[in-house]
Every structure is written in C-alpha cells, then in structure tokens.
Design a protein around this motif. Structure first.
Motif, mmCIF file in Angstrom:
data_model
loop_
_atom_site.group_PDB
_atom_site.id
_atom_site.type_symbol
_atom_site.label_atom_id
_atom_site.label_comp_id
_atom_site.label_asym_id
_atom_site.label_seq_id
_atom_site.Cartn_x
_atom_site.Cartn_y
_atom_site.Cartn_z
ATOM 1 N N LEU B 86 -54.523 0.744 2.236
ATOM 2 C CA LEU B 86 -55.465 0.069 3.133
ATOM 3 C C LEU B 86 -54.913 0.027 4.551
ATOM 4 C CD1 LEU B 86 -56.692 -2.959 0.988
ATOM 5 C CD2 LEU B 86 -58.024 -0.980 1.734
ATOM 6 N N ALA B 87 -53.624 -0.299 4.672
ATOM 7 C CA ALA B 87 -53.026 -0.416 6.005
ATOM 8 C C ALA B 87 -53.092 0.915 6.743
ATOM 9 C CB ALA B 87 -51.574 -0.887 5.886
ATOM 10 N N VAL B 88 -52.832 2.018 6.006
ATOM 11 C CA VAL B 88 -52.891 3.334 6.643
ATOM 12 C C VAL B 88 -54.325 3.666 7.033
ATOM 13 C CG1 VAL B 88 -52.562 5.800 6.229
ATOM 14 C CG2 VAL B 88 -50.829 4.176 5.511
ATOM 15 N N LEU B 89 -55.273 3.309 6.146
ATOM 16 C CA LEU B 89 -56.678 3.596 6.456
ATOM 17 C C LEU B 89 -57.143 2.820 7.691
ATOM 18 C CD1 LEU B 89 -58.364 3.737 2.929
ATOM 19 C CD2 LEU B 89 -57.777 5.609 4.482
ATOM 20 N N ILE B 90 -56.622 1.598 7.858
ATOM 21 C CA ILE B 90 -57.025 0.814 9.027
ATOM 22 C C ILE B 90 -56.268 1.274 10.274
ATOM 23 C CG2 ILE B 90 -57.115 -1.510 10.036
ATOM 24 C CD1 ILE B 90 -57.123 -2.577 7.127
ATOM 25 N N GLY B 91 -54.969 1.455 10.127
ATOM 26 C CA GLY B 91 -54.124 1.668 11.299
ATOM 27 C C GLY B 91 -54.149 3.091 11.851
ATOM 28 N N THR B 92 -54.277 4.086 10.961
ATOM 29 C CA THR B 92 -54.187 5.465 11.428
ATOM 30 C C THR B 92 -55.279 5.851 12.425
ATOM 31 O OG1 THR B 92 -53.210 6.014 9.319
ATOM 32 C CG2 THR B 92 -53.882 7.844 10.677
ATOM 33 N N PRO B 93 -56.572 5.561 12.136
ATOM 34 C CA PRO B 93 -57.589 5.959 13.120
ATOM 35 C C PRO B 93 -57.344 5.316 14.488
ATOM 36 C CG PRO B 93 -58.624 5.200 11.088
ATOM 37 C CD PRO B 93 -57.172 4.932 10.958
ATOM 38 N N ILE B 94 -57.017 4.031 14.492
ATOM 39 C CA ILE B 94 -56.742 3.365 15.773
ATOM 40 C C ILE B 94 -55.590 4.070 16.480
ATOM 41 C CG2 ILE B 94 -56.008 1.212 16.863
ATOM 42 C CD1 ILE B 94 -57.275 -0.307 14.578
ATOM 43 N N GLY B 95 -54.526 4.339 15.727
ATOM 44 C CA GLY B 95 -53.347 4.972 16.323
ATOM 45 C C GLY B 95 -53.657 6.364 16.859
ATOM 46 N N ILE B 96 -54.372 7.170 16.065
ATOM 47 C CA ILE B 96 -54.658 8.541 16.498
ATOM 48 C C ILE B 96 -55.585 8.538 17.714
ATOM 49 C CG2 ILE B 96 -55.822 10.695 15.859
ATOM 50 C CD1 ILE B 96 -54.671 10.465 13.118
ATOM 51 N N PHE B 97 -56.618 7.687 17.684
ATOM 52 C CA PHE B 97 -57.528 7.638 18.828
ATOM 53 C C PHE B 97 -56.803 7.157 20.086
ATOM 54 C CE2 PHE B 97 -61.500 7.331 15.991
ATOM 55 C CZ PHE B 97 -61.629 8.709 16.033
ATOM 56 N N ALA B 98 -55.979 6.112 19.928
ATOM 57 C CA ALA B 98 -55.261 5.608 21.102
ATOM 58 C C ALA B 98 -54.336 6.697 21.662
ATOM 59 C CB ALA B 98 -54.458 4.360 20.742
ATOM 60 N N GLY B 99 -53.624 7.388 20.758
ATOM 61 C CA GLY B 99 -52.743 8.471 21.198
ATOM 62 C C GLY B 99 -53.543 9.578 21.870
ATOM 63 N N THR B 100 -54.751 9.852 21.336
ATOM 64 C CA THR B 100 -55.606 10.880 21.921
ATOM 65 C C THR B 100 -55.992 10.513 23.349
ATOM 66 O OG1 THR B 100 -56.512 11.292 19.739
ATOM 67 C CG2 THR B 100 -57.730 12.177 21.609
ATOM 68 N N PHE B 101 -56.374 9.242 23.511
ATOM 69 C CA PHE B 101 -56.752 8.815 24.871
ATOM 70 C C PHE B 101 -55.583 9.015 25.827
ATOM 71 C CE2 PHE B 101 -56.946 5.684 28.255
ATOM 72 C CZ PHE B 101 -58.194 5.971 28.784
ATOM 73 N N MET B 102 -54.373 8.623 25.382
ATOM 74 C CA MET B 102 -53.226 8.667 26.276
ATOM 75 C C MET B 102 -52.830 10.095 26.634
ATOM 76 S SD MET B 102 -51.306 5.677 24.263
ATOM 77 C CE MET B 102 -49.721 5.690 25.065
ATOM 78 N N ALA B 103 -53.043 11.038 25.695
ATOM 79 C CA ALA B 103 -52.601 12.403 25.967
ATOM 80 C C ALA B 103 -53.716 13.270 26.542
ATOM 81 C CB ALA B 103 -52.064 13.042 24.689
ATOM 82 N N GLU B 104 -54.992 12.894 26.303
ATOM 83 C CA GLU B 104 -56.076 13.791 26.707
ATOM 84 C C GLU B 104 -56.938 13.205 27.832
ATOM 85 O OE1 GLU B 104 -56.542 16.795 25.418
ATOM 86 O OE2 GLU B 104 -55.243 16.791 23.666
ATOM 87 N N TYR B 105 -57.721 12.173 27.497
ATOM 88 C CA TYR B 105 -58.649 11.656 28.502
ATOM 89 C C TYR B 105 -57.934 10.953 29.645
ATOM 90 C CZ TYR B 105 -62.747 12.576 25.630
ATOM 91 O OH TYR B 105 -63.742 13.170 24.932
ATOM 92 N N GLY B 106 -56.967 10.116 29.267
ATOM 93 C CA GLY B 106 -56.396 9.249 30.311
ATOM 94 C C GLY B 106 -54.939 9.552 30.588
ATOM 95 N N ARG B 107 -54.579 10.838 30.573
ATOM 96 C CA ARG B 107 -53.172 11.171 30.686
ATOM 97 C C ARG B 107 -52.547 10.600 31.954
ATOM 98 N NH1 ARG B 107 -50.334 16.965 29.392
ATOM 99 N NH2 ARG B 107 -51.228 16.644 27.355
ATOM 100 N N PHE B 108 -53.317 10.510 33.012
ATOM 101 C CA PHE B 108 -52.736 10.055 34.270
ATOM 102 C C PHE B 108 -53.283 8.698 34.710
ATOM 103 C CE2 PHE B 108 -52.820 14.688 34.152
ATOM 104 C CZ PHE B 108 -51.467 14.930 34.180
#
Lengths: 338, 292
Positions: B86-108
C-alpha cells in the motif's frame, strides 16, 4: 497535410481508431486535446512536487498543534527540567535531550576518524578491483534495518561490553580524576556508551560514501603535484585532499549526525530507558526518540501524550537544522566541483 | 662517506619521521576498513547463527504464538507485505510525478530548488517523527490505530527516495533525445512519457526498490500507527491494527520468553535477507544501466 517526410504526432494520433471523421477536420481537435493533456500532466506533476512541501509543513504543523498543551503547561522550563513523572504529570526534556546529544557525540567521535580512514584506504590504498566490493560492503551497513542493530546490540554487543570492555575501562580510568567519573559505576552492558557505539557503526557508511565522492572529485593534478614534491600519502590526503574537500566532508559528517540524532530503534534496545542525567557513560539513560518509542502507546492523559509530541518537535527542529546545514555545505561543494 | 653534519642529520630525522607517520596512518586506515568489514560480518554471522535455527516451514504457516508456546510469523509477514505494498502504491506515483516536474517541466524554476532542498532533508528526517505526524492526522481523528495509518506513514518515507532517484535519472537522459522528440511535434507530456520515462526506466525502478528496502525494515513509524495485532481475527480489515514484522520483532525480542526471542531472531534474519537482496538487485540494475 504535412509532407511525406514530416509526420507529426498529430498525424499518428489521427490514425488512431478513436477518430472517425475526415482527418483534416479532426486535426485542430487533436491538437487541442494534446494541449489539454499536456496542461493536465504539467499541473499533476507540479501538484506532486508541492506535496513534498506540504508533507514538511504538515509534520511541523501537526507537531506544534499536538505539543500545544504541554508548551502551555510547562513553557520554557520543559527544555531544562529533569523531572519525568507520568503520575504527577510533571515533564521535562533535559534527560532525553542530554542522552540524544551525548550518544550522538560519542558516535561521531568514533565514526568520523574511522570513516575518514576507511575513505583514505578506499581512495588511495585499495587495489582497483577491490574498491567496488569493499565500498558496497561498507554501504551495506547502512542497508541493515535499525531494528537489527537493536536486537544485535542487546543480545550480543551489550553482554560483550559488559564482560570485557567496560571492566577494563573502569580499571584503566579509575585512578584518573575526571575520567573516572565518565567511566564509573557497575558495568550494566546497556547504557549511553553502548548506544553511542552502535550509532557509530550505523552512521559510518554515510560518512564514507559522502567523503569518498568528494575525495574522488579532487583534480588528480593537485595530488600528482604534491606527490611530485615528495609528499607521503598521508601528507597528500592531510594537506591537499582534505583542505580541498573540507566543506563536503563536513557536510557528510553533519548528514551522519542528523541520522544519529534521530535514530530510534537501535538506541531504544540498548539505552536502558532511565530518565536521568548521570555523568557516567555506563549509566542507563534515554534519548528523545527512545522515550517516544517506549512510552507513546502507553501514555495516558493529554498532557503526557502532548509532552511526548513536544519531544518529537524538539527532535525534528534539531535534526532539521543539522540536516539543512549539511545540505547547504554539500550544495556548496557540488557547485565548486561541478 | 660524507659525514653527517647537523643539518643533514635533521633532514634525515625529519624524513624518517614523515615516513613513520605515513606508515602509522596507512596501517590505521587498513585497520579501520577491517573493523568496518568485520562488523558487517559479525552482525550477519550472528543473524545467521541465531535466526537459522528457528527457520522452518512453521514460521511461514502459523500465526504468532501466545507466550510459552510455539508458532510462526505468518500474520506479521503478511501484514508487512500488505502495508509495504500500500505504501508503495501511494508513495510511488507522488514521488515519480514530483521528480518528473523537477527534471522536466520545472527544471529551472524556483519551486524545484526549494523542493529539492526540502526533499533531501525529508530523506534523512527521523522516521519516528513521521509516526507522530500520522498519529496526529490519522490515528487521533479516527480514534483507533489502523493498517491504513501504518501504510500512509510508510508512504511518507517512500516519497523522498523516489523523488530523488527519479529526478537524478531523468536528468541523465540526454537532452538531444527530448529535442528530437519535440522536433517531431510531440507535446511535452508525450515526450516525457514516451521518451524520458523509457530511457530512465531502470533507474526509476531502482529508486522504487530502494524505497521498498528502506521501509520494509522500518519500525518506528509503525509503532503508533498500525500498532500490532496478535491474531488474524480482524484480518484483512485495513481499518484495524495490523501486525508487522519489525514491530513483532521489537515486542518479542524485549520479552522474557525464550520462544518469542527465538522467533524475533528468525524474523530479523528474514527481514535482513529481504532488504539486502532488494538493495543488491537495485544496485545491479543501476550499474547494468550505467554500462549500456
């Protein structure tokens, strides 16, 4: 329509089964759809990033709210009062704060030199083919769950210290005035020193992995120049590598300190859980995290629970400051090394 | 032979001293490494010795016993698996999306810098404080301990690990790949999901594995969220307290009963093997990607 050589995603999407009308008419619609999806995905990822900030805010806010009754009741004296009496509902954090700071101090006293020596071995002495396996083995120490350190500390390490090391220390330092207080009393096995030693092993990998990274980032030219002048390995590390990487090494040490301060389960097993400040390192004590772990589920009454949450708040504030300082230093060295 | 005058003698003395200091430090550094490795060996050795004797099929088929009788660890093992999942199911999407924002949309963007700093602090924050947090926001309002609260507490620990690795791995994807995709007319979300994610897949999976390894041994955040449960009575009711392997080890190890202590060692062996296996798999995944 686009020429044969340039096919855009729109054209690919248009070939999808969902579209029935003539391709040319659907093209603007598909473009709008793609733009909307992109905006949704953008906002979704943004929301996730902000969630990280919300988690931190939530932790701080919930701890402050939970600690409010205790803050109102005891005020500033909570920090310095040594009483911890659930029956009369008088609570003070002195013993727990002292234990947290003292065990972490012992841990750093041992782990810092040990970690730097291991790093020196891994970066300067170790043959290439052995570096990776040894590096991984040391880092595995960080992978072992803390409860394992606890159970091992309680059943193996503490009895060992009680039988051999502690009596020897008492004998050795007994005649020396100040040190005899530090190493006084019956060798319980469990206590501050044992907790500090276990913490030292647990944080060792954090120190080695950070300092290894920064040591390896030192430009070889600098080291070669020093070797060329006839410096010994120790002198190169002491006078060239360490000054160059100082900020990073301190950052790694602070990172390890942050871990040591907040470590819970391993300490809970071996600290002895006594709410008092005693000069001897052999005496049982307690730490903030061990107190919370031991007493929270059994705490009756709002004030007791609230005092424990205030302990958690104090711990979080201390570790936050230490970890923030660590990150700041690591950022500085990252910028320098590039 | 040239006679040693004062200066030459001092120089030779200095030279010898420097060499001796060097030798001492090198021996110490060798010793320190031996201590570090020895310690790992002693801990793993003790675990194997103490834990393997109790390892039998019963451990995996019977529930935790009352004091003084035999039993197994089935309910805490299943409880740990459920809450970790359950923890992985809850935490992974948040983590991946947040990481995506930081590396792609909002890198700077400025948010990215702040989030990165805060995330790195959360990565090392004391897990017991996370337990208190979830107690305050879930257990206290609901009025009882529950497996849900335990899973959410663990997911708070999953997020920072996944954020960190996702951002790092996406940052490694060559920007030419993104440019090529954009030149074809792909919108950014299409570029990210079809190009960046594919290139960084192994790294992102490594992050999730590391997060699982991290939470599967966590005890402190479960102590006052999921608590413990002796039996399967309410099972698998996620609104009730649920046993987990680390909490049961904690309880059994500190008990005075020999059978419980022995089960605690066996549980400790199971957790450690699982965690070490996970981190080794994660490492191989990460390094195999680096080579290709």
């Amino acid at each position: 329509m686009s020429s044969a050589g340039r096919r855009s995603v729109v054209d690919v999407a248009l070939q999808g089964t969902e579209l029935t009308g003539p391709a040319a008419a659907s093209r603007p619609r598909v473009l709008v759809k793609l733009r909307v999806r992109d905006a949704i995905f953008h906002q979704l990822t943004r929301a996730a990033a902000i969630t990280v900030l919300l988690i931190l805010g939530g932790v701080i806010l919930s701890l402050i709210i939970g600690a409010m009754p205790s803050i109102r009741e005891f005020g500033f004296s909570f920090l310095i009062d040594q009483t911890w009496n659930p029956v009369t509902e008088k609570f003070g954090a002195r013993a727990a704060i002292y234990g947290t700071v003292m065990t972490s101090f012992i841990a750093m006293l041992i782990a810092v030199p040990l970690g730097l020596l291991i790093t020196l071995f891994l970066t300067e002495l170790c043959p290439m083919w052995l570096r990776r396996p040894i590096g991984i083995a040391v880092e595995l120490l960080a992978g072992i769950p803390s409860i394992i350190y606890g159970i091992w500390g309680l059943f193996v390490f503490a009895p060992f210290l009680q039988r051999t090391v502690q009596p020897a220390l008492i004998d050795a330092f007994g005649p020396i005035p100040i040190l005899s207080d530090l190493f006084a009393g019956p060798p319980y096995g469990i206590g501050m020193l044992t907790a500090g030693l276990i913490l030292a092993i647990m944080v060792l990998p954090f120190i080695t992995s950070v300092s290894r990274d920064v040591f390896e980032a030192v430009p070889p030219v600098l080291k070669e120049a020093a070797y060329g002048l006839g410096c010994t390995t120790y002198e190169v590390v002491r006078h060239v590598v360490l000054p160059y990487t100082r900020v990073g090494v301190i950052g790694g040490v602070m990172l390890a300190l942050g871990r040591a301060l907040g470590e819970t389960m391993a300490v809970t097993f071996v600290i002895g859980n006594a709410h008092r400040v005693s000069p001897s390192l052999f005496a049982p004590g307690t730490t903030i995290s061990a107190t919370i772990a031991n007493e929270f589920t059994e705490a009756v009454g709002d004030l007791y629970t609230s005092s424990l949450i205030q302990l958690g708040l104090i711990l979080f504030v201390i570790t936050f400051i230490v970890l923030a300082a660590a990150r700041y230093m690591l950022l500085r060295i990252e910028r320098r090394i590039g | 032979m040239i006679a040693m005058d004062g200066q030459g003698g001092r120089a030779m003395g200095l030279y010898r001293r420097r060499r001796i200091v060097n030798q001492i430090v090198l021996v110490l550094s060798f010793g320190a490494t031996a201590i570090g490795l020895g310690w790992l060996a002693v801990i793993l050795g003790t675990l194997l010795f103490e834990g393997a004797s109790g390892l039998s099929l019963r451990v995996f088929t019977e529930t935790t016993p009352p004091p003084g009788s035999d039993g197994g660890l089935l309910n805490p093992i299943v409880g740990s698996l459920i809450m970790t999942t359950l923890a992985v199911l809850i935490g992974t999407p948040i983590g991946i999306f947040a990481g995506t924002f930081m590396a792609e949309y909002g890198r700077f963007s400025r948010i990215t810098h702040v989030v990165r700093f805060i995330n790195d602090i959360l990565l090392s924050a004391p897990s017991i404080v996370v337990g208190l947090f979830i107690y305050e926001v879930m257990v206290a309002p609901m009025g009882h301990f529950s497996a849900w609260a335990g899973a959410v507490a663990l997911s708070v620990l999953v997020v920072p690990v996944v954020v960190r690795t996702t951002e790092d791995m996406l940052a490694l994807v060559p920007k030419e790949q993104r440019e090529a995709a954009s030149a074809l007319g792909m919108p950014l979300y299409y570029v990210i999901t079809r190009v960046s994610y594919r290139a960084a897949r192994a790294g992102i999976i490594t992050g999730v594995l590391l997060a699982i390894a991290r939470i599967s041994g966590e005890t402190a955040p479960l102590l006052f969220t999921a608590l413990n449960h002796q039996f399967f009575a309410d099972f698998p009711y996620l609104n009730a307290p649920m046993a987990s392997l680390p909490v049961v080890i904690f309880q059994f190890a500190l008990s005075p009963y020999h059978e419980w202590q022995s089960l605690a060692w066996t549980g400790a062996l199971i957790i450690t093997m699982a965690v070490l296996a996970l981190s080794i798999i994660a490492r191989t995944l990460a390094s195999s990607r680096k080579m290709s």
